[in-house]
Design an enzyme around this catalytic site. Sequence first.
Site, mmCIF file in Angstrom:
data_model
loop_
_atom_site.group_PDB
_atom_site.id
_atom_site.type_symbol
_atom_site.label_atom_id
_atom_site.label_comp_id
_atom_site.label_asym_id
_atom_site.label_seq_id
_atom_site.Cartn_x
_atom_site.Cartn_y
_atom_site.Cartn_z
ATOM 1 N N SER A 41 -14.699 97.542 74.201
ATOM 2 C CA SER A 41 -15.717 97.817 73.186
ATOM 3 C C SER A 41 -16.109 96.582 72.383
ATOM 4 C CB SER A 41 -15.211 98.898 72.222
ATOM 5 O OG SER A 41 -13.981 98.504 71.652
ATOM 6 N N ASP A 347 -15.694 99.663 61.368
ATOM 7 C CA ASP A 347 -15.184 101.038 61.434
ATOM 8 C C ASP A 347 -13.657 101.114 61.471
ATOM 9 O OD1 ASP A 347 -14.643 100.067 63.922
ATOM 10 O OD2 ASP A 347 -15.919 101.457 65.030
ATOM 11 N N HIS A 350 -13.580 97.881 64.964
ATOM 12 C CA HIS A 350 -14.590 96.924 65.423
ATOM 13 C C HIS A 350 -15.171 96.133 64.260
ATOM 14 C CE1 HIS A 350 -14.425 100.364 68.235
ATOM 15 N NE2 HIS A 350 -14.271 99.373 69.104
#
Length: 385
Positions: A41, A347, A350
């Site tokens: 991610s 978050d 990230h």
Amino acid sequence: MELLRVLVVGILISWVLRVGGEEVMASQPGDIPAIYNFGDSNSDTGGIAAAFFPMAAPCGETFFGRPVGRASDGRLIIDFIAEHLKLPYLSPYLDSIGTKFQQGANFATGGATIRRQNESWFQNGVSPFPLDIQIEHYDQFKARTSYLYNQAKEPSDRSNLPNPEDFSKAIYIFDIGQNDLAVGFRTMSDEQLQAAIPDIVNQFAAAVQQLYKKGARAFWIHNTGPIGCLPVTTVNIHNPTPGYLDEHGCVKGQNDIAIEFNRQLKGRVTKLRAELPQAALTYVDIYSAKYGLISNAKNQGFEEAFKICCGHHENGISIWCGQKGNINGREVYGDSCANPSKVISWDGVHFSESANLWIANQIMNGSLSDPPIPITKASSYTKHM
Ligand SMILES: *[C@@H]1O[C@H](CO)[C@@H](O)[C@H](O)[C@H]1NC(C)=O
Ligand SMILES: *[C@@H]1O[C@H](CO)[C@@H](O)[C@H](O)[C@H]1NC(C)=O
């Protein structure tokens, strides 16, 4: 023949040696025709979102103005790299809508690991597209686009296809390994995870070797970040025993394992240089960039390093960014903060766009790379092969 080989290798070595100095052939942003990216991610530009569920608002609010499959309020490090190389943002291979593949593709998927895992995406968010599958996707992408390119009768038939000649001139970027450690923390003892690192690193090397066999030459390899500094971990730690956290508030034991992973990764990259004589392998110490930011947040214009911009975390309950939930009978929305550009963590896992920009600026000029080559020149020493 043998003499020729010695000569070529000699030229290559002197070339590499000079790269540290000022004498390098002037190579400009724009010289690298394409990016192929592999990872999790940290560099997924919409792959896992296309394969499963779209990202929820407020992701994307800062730059794109809507959720675009990135786990951030805006651009990722890979987006800033693309801008710097004067290339378009990478389309995810798994996305079938609005994609452009002439100058690269992104095989990264959120939750991806180097090694195949027994866990599922639906249980624990582990991607069903680990690194070996991402390499399979690349092989298929290359074979099928090359076939179509060579079959095309009109230039317009090639408009969304990469030139097959560009595959060997492209830069191959990796940012993966963080989830192998995260799954390890969840499912293994520290000793078991330590013992698994050589296998994880070898499987990474196997991916590089496979790409090399298919003609890839320039590799830009990010090591893994300080996973023990992720706010989603530290937010739930109360009254830690002395020494559990380091001087900046990160979980020391987790970072120690990340450092050991990086040490072995760097050693394996050095070995790969001997095994793959025509490859240009750049090892990039993104750990130091991220840790440098977290340990010096205020001086770099950020708020408290462990603040989470989007989402709500309270007494062990997490309402993730963009989700709704219930805490003690209260309806809670995982909203974003007033000023994301001042917060490092978007978050809890990230990074925010402004942190990603800061990190990208640290790594792109080569000051954290081995050898210390800026990304614009990361492929120039294979150019004349
Ligand atoms: C997955 O499970 C199999 C069988 O239990 C085991 O041998 C293997 O090591 C596991 N893989 C990982 C990555 O944990
Ligand atoms: C690279 O960029 C960073 C961030 O702007 C800067 O601190 C560093 O001095 C630069 N290094 C070189 C070698 O240009």
